[in-house]
Design a protein around this motif. Sequence first.
Motif, PDB file in Angstrom:
ATOM      1  N   GLN A 232      11.211  -0.646  12.302  1.00 29.14           N
ATOM      2  CA  GLN A 232      11.208  -1.801  11.423  1.00 29.14           C
ATOM      3  C   GLN A 232      10.399  -1.150  10.010  1.00 29.14           C
ATOM      4  OE1 GLN A 232       8.964  -4.091  14.706  1.00 29.14           O
ATOM      5  NE2 GLN A 232      10.097  -5.644  14.134  1.00 29.14           N
ATOM      6  N   TRP A 233      10.519  -1.712   9.210  1.00 23.65           N
ATOM      7  CA  TRP A 233       9.287  -1.234   8.020  1.00 23.65           C
ATOM      8  C   TRP A 233       8.370  -1.796   7.686  1.00 23.65           C
ATOM      9  CZ3 TRP A 233      15.165  -1.344   8.906  1.00 23.65           C
ATOM     10  CH2 TRP A 233      15.636   0.260   8.575  1.00 23.65           C
ATOM     11  N   ASN A 234       7.944  -1.900   6.988  1.00 18.43           N
ATOM     12  CA  ASN A 234       6.530  -2.400   6.419  1.00 18.43           C
ATOM     13  C   ASN A 234       7.155  -3.133   5.468  1.00 18.43           C
ATOM     14  OD1 ASN A 234       4.556   0.523   6.468  1.00 18.43           O
ATOM     15  ND2 ASN A 234       4.617  -1.286   7.866  1.00 18.43           N
ATOM     16  N   THR A 235       8.060  -2.734   4.655  1.00 16.52           N
ATOM     17  CA  THR A 235       8.829  -4.247   3.666  1.00 16.52           C
ATOM     18  C   THR A 235       9.922  -3.602   2.987  1.00 16.52           C
ATOM     19  OG1 THR A 235       6.284  -3.086   2.041  1.00 16.52           O
ATOM     20  CG2 THR A 235       8.511  -3.790   0.791  1.00 16.52           C
ATOM     21  N   ILE A 236      11.268  -4.956   2.935  1.00 14.03           N
ATOM     22  CA  ILE A 236      12.076  -4.906   2.250  1.00 14.03           C
ATOM     23  C   ILE A 236      12.498  -4.498   1.168  1.00 14.03           C
ATOM     24  CG2 ILE A 236      14.569  -5.685   2.834  1.00 14.03           C
ATOM     25  CD1 ILE A 236      14.269  -6.438   5.798  1.00 14.03           C
TER      26      ILE A 236
ATOM     27  N   ALA B  37       0.518  -1.271  -0.559  1.00 18.22           N
ATOM     28  CA  ALA B  37       0.065  -0.203  -0.139  1.00 18.22           C
ATOM     29  C   ALA B  37       1.023   0.803   0.052  1.00 18.22           C
ATOM     30  CB  ALA B  37      -0.711  -0.341   0.894  1.00 18.22           C
ATOM     31  N   PRO B  38       0.236   2.334  -0.997  1.00 17.88           N
ATOM     32  CA  PRO B  38       1.493   3.326  -0.923  1.00 17.88           C
ATOM     33  C   PRO B  38       1.256   4.471   0.580  1.00 17.88           C
ATOM     34  CG  PRO B  38       0.033   3.129  -3.007  1.00 17.88           C
ATOM     35  CD  PRO B  38      -0.337   1.947  -2.355  1.00 17.88           C
ATOM     36  N   GLY B  39       2.269   4.647   1.142  1.00 22.66           N
ATOM     37  CA  GLY B  39       2.252   5.490   2.260  1.00 22.66           C
ATOM     38  C   GLY B  39       2.955   4.863   3.137  1.00 22.66           C
ATOM     39  N   SER B  40       3.442   3.533   2.892  1.00 24.24           N
ATOM     40  CA  SER B  40       4.455   2.620   3.766  1.00 24.24           C
ATOM     41  C   SER B  40       5.658   2.530   4.275  1.00 24.24           C
ATOM     42  CB  SER B  40       3.574   1.135   3.339  1.00 24.24           C
ATOM     43  OG  SER B  40       2.656   0.525   3.456  1.00 24.24           O
ATOM     44  N   THR B  41       6.196   1.796   4.738  1.00 20.74           N
ATOM     45  CA  THR B  41       7.335   2.527   4.879  1.00 20.74           C
ATOM     46  C   THR B  41       8.816   1.308   4.019  1.00 20.74           C
ATOM     47  OG1 THR B  41       7.591   1.302   7.283  1.00 20.74           O
ATOM     48  CG2 THR B  41       7.558   3.805   6.806  1.00 20.74           C
TER      49      THR B  41
ATOM     50  N   GLY C 169       5.230   7.130  -3.993  1.00 22.13           N
ATOM     51  CA  GLY C 169       3.836   7.775  -2.278  1.00 22.13           C
ATOM     52  C   GLY C 169       4.212   6.328  -1.441  1.00 22.13           C
ATOM     53  N   TYR C 170       5.799   6.466  -1.548  1.00 20.64           N
ATOM     54  CA  TYR C 170       6.250   5.246   0.064  1.00 20.64           C
ATOM     55  C   TYR C 170       7.357   6.193   0.509  1.00 20.64           C
ATOM     56  CZ  TYR C 170       4.072   1.609  -3.030  1.00 20.64           C
ATOM     57  OH  TYR C 170       2.995   0.353  -3.675  1.00 20.64           O
ATOM     58  N   LYS C 171       7.256   5.561   1.669  1.00 16.40           N
ATOM     59  CA  LYS C 171       8.538   6.344   2.628  1.00 16.40           C
ATOM     60  C   LYS C 171       9.265   5.579   2.823  1.00 16.40           C
ATOM     61  CE  LYS C 171       4.513   9.064   5.568  1.00 16.40           C
ATOM     62  NZ  LYS C 171       3.897   8.235   6.636  1.00 16.40           N
TER      63      LYS C 171
END
Length: 273
Positions: free
Chosen positions: A169-173, A103-107, A126-128
Amino acid sequence: MKALQQLQQKYGSGEGRALYELILRQRFGLSRTDILLGKGTILSAKNNEELQIIVDRVAKGEPVQYVLGYEEFCGRMFRVGPGVLIPRPETQGLVRLVEQNVAPGSTILDIGTGSGCIAVTLALAGYKVKAIDVSDDALDIARQNAERLGAEVEFEKQDIFQGSRFDVQWNTIVSNPPYICESEASTMDVNVLDHEPHLALFVPDDDPLLFYKAISEFGREHLAGGGQIFLEVNRAYAVQVKELLQQKRYGEVQVVRDDYDNDRYVWARKIQD
């Protein structure tokens, strides 16, 4: 037509013409129509001199992307140069995979950012994004790309083999790490071997999953619960990377094919401890 003939003599008729047209379009602003109408033969004396210098370098095996200074990636021009890997079409598929499932906005953390092409593209979507690399040269070029393209990306020098000092921590790597075995070098183009950074290309034959082991361990600590990991892989080791992630307690592990029908990406989700 000397420049065209010189490139065709070195690279063959089709590839030589493609390189010639790329140079005319990117450096001299000619359209495909201009080239078909022969406007490349009526450049000014100054431009003809520059064209010949460029062609001489490319004919000697220097990658045209380094000579021109840019490569296109996901519809944008990225600065490249010695010290960073030239972005490949396959990596665009990695970015699309992230965009389709996160999702856009995810880290997002981009490990081994190189030119910053992945990080910048995702930030503009749109991602962080935070991006790390061990190379000062790569980070310098990545920062230039982010600034020129107007992307907000946090860059930091970090070696995941030296342990982590992050407390977030991140939402995605996401990562496109080195994955070509040293024994495969003999099958590669000389212009790649002579000019692109081996640090960004090769892994030891006896440890082809070297980076995936480190990234998966890093992800166990720094992915949020249910967080996702997206990896570009050597097609010969896609199944092994999948099995590695399963062993490291990732679930929903999938191997995804690229546009050339090769097993090129592995996508997984962190299982809650």
